[in-house]
Design a protein around this motif. Structure first.
Motif, mmCIF file in Angstrom:
data_model
loop_
_atom_site.group_PDB
_atom_site.id
_atom_site.type_symbol
_atom_site.label_atom_id
_atom_site.label_comp_id
_atom_site.label_asym_id
_atom_site.label_seq_id
_atom_site.Cartn_x
_atom_site.Cartn_y
_atom_site.Cartn_z
ATOM 1 N N LYS A 557 -8.426 -15.627 5.404
ATOM 2 C CA LYS A 557 -9.380 -14.794 6.134
ATOM 3 C C LYS A 557 -10.305 -14.058 5.176
ATOM 4 O O LYS A 557 -11.514 -13.982 5.388
ATOM 5 N N TYR A 558 -9.748 -13.500 4.131
ATOM 6 C CA TYR A 558 -10.569 -12.798 3.152
ATOM 7 C C TYR A 558 -11.515 -13.761 2.429
ATOM 8 O O TYR A 558 -12.643 -13.396 2.097
ATOM 9 N N LYS A 559 -11.066 -14.977 2.181
ATOM 10 C CA LYS A 559 -11.907 -15.943 1.468
ATOM 11 C C LYS A 559 -13.115 -16.350 2.300
ATOM 12 O O LYS A 559 -14.216 -16.550 1.766
ATOM 13 N N ASP A 560 -12.937 -16.471 3.612
ATOM 14 C CA ASP A 560 -14.006 -16.956 4.484
ATOM 15 C C ASP A 560 -14.948 -15.857 4.947
ATOM 16 O O ASP A 560 -15.931 -16.149 5.644
ATOM 17 N N MET A 561 -14.662 -14.596 4.654
ATOM 18 C CA MET A 561 -15.542 -13.506 5.080
ATOM 19 C C MET A 561 -16.825 -13.489 4.263
ATOM 20 O O MET A 561 -16.895 -14.042 3.167
ATOM 21 N N ARG A 562 -17.823 -12.827 4.811
ATOM 22 C CA ARG A 562 -19.018 -12.593 4.020
ATOM 23 C C ARG A 562 -18.719 -11.514 2.990
ATOM 24 O O ARG A 562 -17.809 -10.692 3.183
ATOM 25 N N ASP A 575 -3.778 -4.903 3.005
ATOM 26 C CA ASP A 575 -3.091 -6.162 3.269
ATOM 27 C C ASP A 575 -3.451 -7.239 2.265
ATOM 28 O O ASP A 575 -2.702 -8.208 2.104
ATOM 29 N N LEU A 576 -4.593 -7.121 1.565
ATOM 30 C CA LEU A 576 -4.920 -8.107 0.539
ATOM 31 C C LEU A 576 -3.917 -8.035 -0.610
ATOM 32 O O LEU A 576 -3.419 -9.068 -1.086
ATOM 33 N N LEU A 577 -3.591 -6.846 -1.065
ATOM 34 C CA LEU A 577 -2.578 -6.686 -2.107
ATOM 35 C C LEU A 577 -1.212 -7.111 -1.606
ATOM 36 O O LEU A 577 -0.459 -7.803 -2.307
ATOM 37 N N ARG A 578 -0.863 -6.720 -0.396
ATOM 38 C CA ARG A 578 0.459 -7.047 0.153
ATOM 39 C C ARG A 578 0.635 -8.551 0.296
ATOM 40 O O ARG A 578 1.689 -9.108 -0.056
ATOM 41 N N ALA A 579 -0.383 -9.241 0.816
ATOM 42 C CA ALA A 579 -0.274 -10.688 0.996
ATOM 43 C C ALA A 579 -0.215 -11.409 -0.346
ATOM 44 O O ALA A 579 0.536 -12.390 -0.503
ATOM 45 N N SER A 580 -0.972 -10.947 -1.327
ATOM 46 C CA SER A 580 -0.965 -11.586 -2.639
ATOM 47 C C SER A 580 0.406 -11.462 -3.305
ATOM 48 O O SER A 580 0.953 -12.448 -3.831
ATOM 49 N N LEU A 581 0.969 -10.274 -3.294
ATOM 50 C CA LEU A 581 2.283 -10.079 -3.918
ATOM 51 C C LEU A 581 3.383 -10.832 -3.168
ATOM 52 O O LEU A 581 4.301 -11.388 -3.792
ATOM 53 N N ALA A 582 3.313 -10.856 -1.837
ATOM 54 C CA ALA A 582 4.329 -11.583 -1.063
ATOM 55 C C ALA A 582 4.267 -13.073 -1.347
ATOM 56 O O ALA A 582 5.307 -13.745 -1.470
ATOM 57 N N LYS A 601 0.919 -26.827 -4.373
ATOM 58 C CA LYS A 601 1.063 -25.686 -5.265
ATOM 59 C C LYS A 601 -0.282 -25.117 -5.702
ATOM 60 O O LYS A 601 -0.362 -23.946 -6.068
ATOM 61 N N ASN A 602 -1.305 -25.921 -5.680
ATOM 62 C CA ASN A 602 -2.599 -25.455 -6.174
ATOM 63 C C ASN A 602 -3.302 -24.533 -5.179
ATOM 64 O O ASN A 602 -3.977 -23.590 -5.581
ATOM 65 N N MET A 603 -3.145 -24.814 -3.885
ATOM 66 C CA MET A 603 -3.856 -24.027 -2.890
ATOM 67 C C MET A 603 -3.440 -22.556 -2.886
ATOM 68 O O MET A 603 -4.307 -21.665 -2.900
ATOM 69 N N PRO A 604 -2.148 -22.195 -2.901
ATOM 70 C CA PRO A 604 -1.792 -20.768 -2.951
ATOM 71 C C PRO A 604 -2.287 -20.080 -4.216
ATOM 72 O O PRO A 604 -2.745 -18.928 -4.159
ATOM 73 N N VAL A 605 -2.208 -20.773 -5.343
ATOM 74 C CA VAL A 605 -2.678 -20.156 -6.584
ATOM 75 C C VAL A 605 -4.179 -19.912 -6.526
ATOM 76 O O VAL A 605 -4.677 -18.874 -6.984
ATOM 77 N N THR A 606 -4.915 -20.844 -5.942
ATOM 78 C CA THR A 606 -6.363 -20.668 -5.810
ATOM 79 C C THR A 606 -6.685 -19.472 -4.932
ATOM 80 O O THR A 606 -7.609 -18.687 -5.227
ATOM 81 N N LEU A 607 -5.947 -19.296 -3.836
ATOM 82 C CA LEU A 607 -6.189 -18.154 -2.957
ATOM 83 C C LEU A 607 -5.890 -16.832 -3.661
ATOM 84 O O LEU A 607 -6.612 -15.845 -3.493
ATOM 85 N N ILE A 608 -4.824 -16.808 -4.456
ATOM 86 C CA ILE A 608 -4.495 -15.576 -5.183
ATOM 87 C C ILE A 608 -5.566 -15.274 -6.225
ATOM 88 O O ILE A 608 -5.952 -14.108 -6.425
ATOM 89 N N GLU A 609 -6.085 -16.294 -6.887
ATOM 90 C CA GLU A 609 -7.166 -16.083 -7.851
ATOM 91 C C GLU A 609 -8.404 -15.518 -7.163
ATOM 92 O O GLU A 609 -9.079 -14.628 -7.709
ATOM 93 N N GLN A 610 -8.712 -16.016 -5.984
ATOM 94 C CA GLN A 610 -9.858 -15.476 -5.245
ATOM 95 C C GLN A 610 -9.606 -14.034 -4.811
ATOM 96 O O GLN A 610 -10.541 -13.217 -4.777
ATOM 97 N N ALA A 611 -8.363 -13.708 -4.481
ATOM 98 C CA ALA A 611 -8.042 -12.320 -4.151
ATOM 99 C C ALA A 611 -8.248 -11.405 -5.353
ATOM 100 O O ALA A 611 -8.756 -10.281 -5.222
ATOM 101 N N VAL A 612 -7.878 -11.868 -6.530
ATOM 102 C CA VAL A 612 -8.097 -11.085 -7.741
ATOM 103 C C VAL A 612 -9.594 -10.895 -7.987
ATOM 104 O O VAL A 612 -10.039 -9.814 -8.400
#
Length: 745
Positions: A557-562, A575-582, A601-612
């Motif tokens: 959701k965070y990745k697809d937002m403007r 929730d961005l921090l909470r979801a990343s750590l979980a 395995k690549n997709m979750p790591v990519t999402l966490i990198e985008q969260a960072v």
């Protein structure tokens, strides 16, 4: 031959009526529990079985009949009809006298009564936001969705024992436990008191003398005058951009302002700023402060750890808070309430006194309750206009959402339960559909039609469930168990499946995403305690899968937002921090387990990198959030070292340290000396005559200080303390050597 003795009925009334097998579990059998049916058993008070309840002819949601006599009377009639139906005899035994005919009894609800009830409910729904109707009509109707035992018909209603004094927003609420509430039933004393007041002609004159003496002896406070407030407002293009961004994002979720009224005053301000009221100027400053760090225009640079944009927003917030502190808390107006709510939102986004967010939100909630915003205005008062009624509802549920989110982020239980208010939901209508001259509200639009209030109307429907989950998550004595988690999971997913799919472009800014993020955050929280148990992976398999799914969905959701919406959510929610750590923790558990449940395995790591990356952008805009950024960076390096051990863990740790230090160096390079304020603006006079919060607006330059050589990534002796003071004060100036702390000099 005597009459056949009737056997005792041990099954519940509902199962006997439906002719199904009952397991006779007390107080509620399994069948009634699954079907959400009121389960009642026969109560035998004597051998004659005089008290014999029977199922009501109404639906389970309607109230039960409390009269024992009517229940026994209906039970006898039901028994006779069932006996004749179940035991038909082809030949009647003439020797047996015919059984006495059952006593005819009028049905519980006649057709005319049902028609009147339907008509009253329709009127109740349509007139919910319109003119105040009689209390008798409201007392005959029940709030939709309230599952509660019906009170005694002769019991005093709560509406008759509550006081709501005043008009509009100048109201004071006193609940049934207040001593003066007895005056509503002790009318003789009220009349007698009024007669005494009429016999005291000097009382009014003495009262005016007291007021005059109080004004003369009161300390003189000088509010920030209109000239000072006008001088703080940015130029026209910058202000237009901030107002537009606020109404496209914040005002589509948390309803505070009435758009037509605000824009009418906004146009009048640019036409003639001298004629603008101070309350609107304060509202405009807070609107700009809420989104000042989101709008891409504006100056860059930092004052210590604060960005220039955040420093400007804090100045606006301090001036508005000083103005608000000197307003009357007795004669409240709609504009002052709007300033109260805007101030909480602006503080939360700009990270002003983060440790006080929960207490500030609780104070705002209590202030609203003290003025009766939690009570439906049409129940208790006939002197509140239609416009004020609707605005009270919007403000109440906005304050509730802010308080619930603050409690969730702080890890506390909510301040009130779902039965502590009876204020109706705001109407799903456009702001242009009503104004201050409206006498009757239009019919609400369906929830599938998006308006600025659609999110609030939708969120209040599952607000009781969220309060229940919040109390269980943070409960000290009654923690969650596996069965209750599965039940709550099903209820949350049912709500997610029933969410409307708004296609309006305005809904895609924040409303669509926030409607789902509210529920996914709770899904993550209820499953996280079980998913985090390394020893019970097989037992809590579903919790692990559900927790991972909620975390992945949140990050998507965070990745697809403007970009502006992403910054807004990251400032208002955690929730961005909470979801990343979980998600990082789940990946570590998967790598240590014999069962590799992570297919990609690549997709979750990519999402966490985008969260960072989102956290880093927020840091560059705001200068705050190092704690979340550093933790997520460290967790990302850990899972990369676990998943791809080809690169040593020491190199991963060094890369993370280099990234954090690089961001720190960027902030040091962008240091900007404060610009002295122009003289004659009147701001220094306001600072000297008001609270000390305006002392920072004097414009005195801060002397440069030598930055000490700090190595925050040096090895620590002993074990790593997750809750160390340094970690949670990572945003404080003394860590970076910019706060003038004597310990670092």
């Amino acid at each position: 031959m005597g009459q056949k003795r009737r056997r005792l009925a041990l099954s519940c009334v509902a199962c006997r009526r439906r002719k199904v097998k009952c397991d006779r579990t007390f107080p509620t059998c399994v069948r009634c529990q699954k079907g959400s049916i009121n389960c009642d058993y026969v109560t035998y008070t004597s051998q004659q079985n005089t008290a014999f309840p029977t199922p009501s002819e109404e639906s389970p949601q309607l109230e039960r009949t409390g009269s024992v006599d009517s229940w026994a009377e209906e039970a006898n009639e039901w028994h006779e009809r069932s006996r004749q139906h179940e035991n038909p005899r082809p030949q009647e035994d003439k020797s047996v006298p015919p059984a006495p005919a059952p006593v005819s009894r009028p049905p519980t609800r006649t057709l005319q009564e049902l028609q009147e009830r339907i008509s009253s409910i329709e009127t109740y729904v349509k007139v919910a936001g319109s003119r105040p109707v009689s209390s008798e009509t409201h007392l005959r109707t029940r709030r939709v969705g309230a599952h509660e035992d019906s009170p005694d018909k002769d019991a005093p209603q709560n509406h008759d024992r509550a006081l709501l004094r005043g008009k509009g927003f100048k109201t004071q609420y006193f609940g049934p436990s207040h001593a003066a509430s007895l005056l509503l039933q002790f009318e003789e004393l009220s009349f007698f008191t009024k007669d005494i007041l009429q016999r005291l002609p000097t009382f009014k004159k003495t009262r005016e003398i007291f007021k005059r003496h109080r004004r003369e002896t009161r300390q003189a406070f000088v509010l920030p005058d209109s000239e000072t407030l006008v001088s703080l407002i940015p130029d026209r293009p910058s202000t237009d951009a901030r107002v537009q961004e606020y109404f496209e994002t914040m005002e589509t979720t948390y309803r505070v302002l009435h758009a037509p009224t605000f824009f009418q005053k906004y146009k009048g301000f640019w036409a003639s700023s001298s004629d603008t009221s101070s309350d609107f100027l304060v509202q405009l400053l807070l609107v700009c402060a809420c989104v000042n760090c989101i709008v891409p225009d504006g100056p860059t640079g930092f004052f210590g750890t604060n960005s220039v944009r955040r420093g400007t927003a804090i100045k606006w917030i301090e001036v508005c808070e000083t103005w608000l502190d000197l307003q009357s808390q007795k004669h409240m107006t709609l504009e002052i309430y709007q300033v109260q709510v805007l101030l909480v939102i602006a503080k939360k986004f700009n990270c002003v006194k983060v440790k006080r967010e929960w207490t500030v939100a609780g104070h705002l909630l209590r202030l609203a309750m003290s003025n009766g915003l939690h009570r439906e205005p049409s129940y208790l008062s006939t002197s509140i206009s239609v416009f004020d009624q609707e605005m009270r509802r919007r403000l109440w549920f906005t304050i509730l959402e802010l308080e619930v989110q603050a409690s969730l982020d702080r890890g506390m239980g909510a301040s009130l339960g779902p039965f502590d208010w009876d204020c109706l939901a705001p109407l799903n209508i456009h702001d242009e559909d009503f104004d201050q001259n409206t006498e009757k509200m239009p019919d609400p639009r369906p929830v599938t039609t998006f308006t600025r209030t659609s999110f609030l109307c939708l969120a209040q429907q599952h607000l009781p469930l969220r309060l229940e989950i919040l109390s269980k998550i943070n409960s000290i004595r009654a923690p969650l168990d596996t069965d209750s988690v599965i039940e709550l999971d099903q209820r949350l997913r049912q709500i997610l499946d029933a969410l409307p799919r708004w296609t309006d472009p305005a809904a895609k800014a924040m409303s669509c995403d926030l409607s789902e993020l509210l529920l996914y955050e709770l899904l993550l929280l209820i499953h996280q305690p079980f998913a985090a148990q390394a020893k019970g992976q097989t037992r809590h398999f579903y919790s692990r899968v559900a927790c991972r799914g909620a975390a992945l969905t949140t990050l998507k959701k965070y990745k697809d937002m403007r970009p502006t919406s992403t910054l807004t959510f990251s400032g208002l929610r955690s929730d961005l921090l909470r979801a990343s750590l979980a998600l990082c923790h789940d990946i570590v558990l998967c790598t240590a387990s014999t069962e590799d449940l992570m297919q990609d395995k690549n997709m979750p790591v990519t999402l966490i990198e985008q969260a960072v990356d989102i956290m880093e952008v927020r840091l560059r805009r705001l200068g705050q959030g190092f704690h979340a950024f550093w933790l997520t960076c460290s967790a990302l390096a850990l899972i990369q070292a676990k998943m791809w051990p080809a690169k040593p863990a020491e190199e991963r740790a060094q890369e993370t340290a280099d990234r954090v230090v690089k961001l720190h160096d960027y902030m040091m390079e962008q240091q900007t000396p404060p610009t002295p304020l122009a003289s004659g603006s009147g701001l220094e006079d306001a600072a000297m005559s008001t609270a000390s919060t305006l002392m920072g607006l004097s414009g005195q330059p801060v002397p440069a200080q030598v930055v000490p050589e700090l190595d925050p990534f040096a090895p620590m002796a002993g074990h790593f303390n997750v809750f160390s003071d340094t970690l949670f004060d990572f945003d404080m100036p003394d860590i970076w050597g910019m706060g003038g702390n004597a310990q670092l000099q």
